[in-house]
Design an enzyme around this catalytic site. Structure first.
Site, short mmCIF file in Angstrom:
data_model
loop_
_atom_site.label_atom_id
_atom_site.label_comp_id
_atom_site.label_asym_id
_atom_site.label_seq_id
_atom_site.Cartn_x
_atom_site.Cartn_y
_atom_site.Cartn_z
N VAL A 37 -11.51 3.04 3.22
CA VAL A 37 -11.02 3.95 2.19
C VAL A 37 -10.19 3.19 1.16
CG1 VAL A 37 -11.03 6.17 3.41
CG2 VAL A 37 -9.16 4.57 3.82
N ASP A 46 -3.75 1.41 11.39
CA ASP A 46 -5.11 1.08 11.83
C ASP A 46 -5.05 0.67 13.31
OD1 ASP A 46 -7.67 -0.21 12.04
OD2 ASP A 46 -7.71 -0.40 9.88
N GLY A 91 0.77 -1.24 0.00
CA GLY A 91 0.00 0.00 0.00
C GLY A 91 0.80 1.29 0.00
N ASP A 144 -6.08 -0.54 -1.27
CA ASP A 144 -6.76 -1.44 -2.20
C ASP A 144 -8.12 -1.91 -1.72
OD1 ASP A 144 -5.67 -3.11 -0.08
OD2 ASP A 144 -6.09 -4.81 -1.39
#
Ligand code: PRP
Length: 187
Positions: A165, A114, A55, A171
């Protein structure tokens, strides 16, 4: 497919609707602000940037090119982190670290923090390998989801509540990382 609705872009992906949340212009502003802080903090140093795949590749490309007067080196890793049967966390290297981090100032580059598990374990790992310092730059940060205090990023592009998101590296089942904006799922 991207649609325009009252000039706001929307996307339909796998049956879900997404609205544009951060435009390319807003993202560029966030990146500049993070780059400015890192440039100030590492002006006389030679940091090693550890980009966490997959990412973070988009954010890292923009961020590293926006740094000023920082002699930097970049390397890439891909990890999977989980709590196994033992009481200690497991960090599996899918793409292993190829750089010596001993005596280096390391900056981990992430697209999103996260729960913080990945960063928590990665920081411990890099310190164990002898890194002088380990800081974290993340495009997005979900403070409400954080479970590991030491995983709080030092440099943050944008904070976000607990919403799904996509885009700008993030992704949906491996797809849409190439979107130039960040889109939020519609409730
Ligand atoms: C995402 C993201 C972070 C991690 C954050 O990676 O890029 O590495 O999850 O979650 P945490 O703070 O709860 O640990 P993912 O495993 O989705 O892989 P990807 O980067 O290839 O999409």
């Amino acid at each position: 497919m991207i649609f325009f609705f009252n000039s706001m872009r929307t996307i339909d992906e796998q049956g879900y609707h997404f609205d544009e949340w951060l435009t390319p212009k807003e993202i560029a502003k966030d990146v500049q602000q993070v780059a400015k802080q890192i440039s100030a903090d590492y002006a006389d140093k030679e940091p090693l940037f550890v980009v966490v795949l997959n990412g973070a590749f988009v954010f890292a490309a923009d961020l590293l090119r926006a740094l000023e007067n920082v002699r930097c080196e970049v390397t890439f890793i891909r990890v999977s982190s989980y709590w196994g049967m033992s009481s200690t966390g497991q960090l599996e290297f899918i793409v292993p670290l190829q750089q010596v981090v001993d005596n280096r100032d390391v900056v981990i580059v992430e697209d999103i923090v996260d729960t913080g598990l990945t960063i928590h374990q990665l920081k411990a790992h890099l310190r164990g390998l002898g890194a002088t310092s380990v800081r974290v730059a993340s495009m997005l940060f979900k403070p409400n989801k954080l479970e590991y205090e030491d995983a709080k990023p030092d440099y943050v592009g944008h904070e976000i509540t607990d919403e799904f998101v996509i885009g700008y590296g993030l992704d949906f089942d491996g797809f849409v990382r190439n979107l130039d904006a960040i889109y939020k799922v519609k409730e």
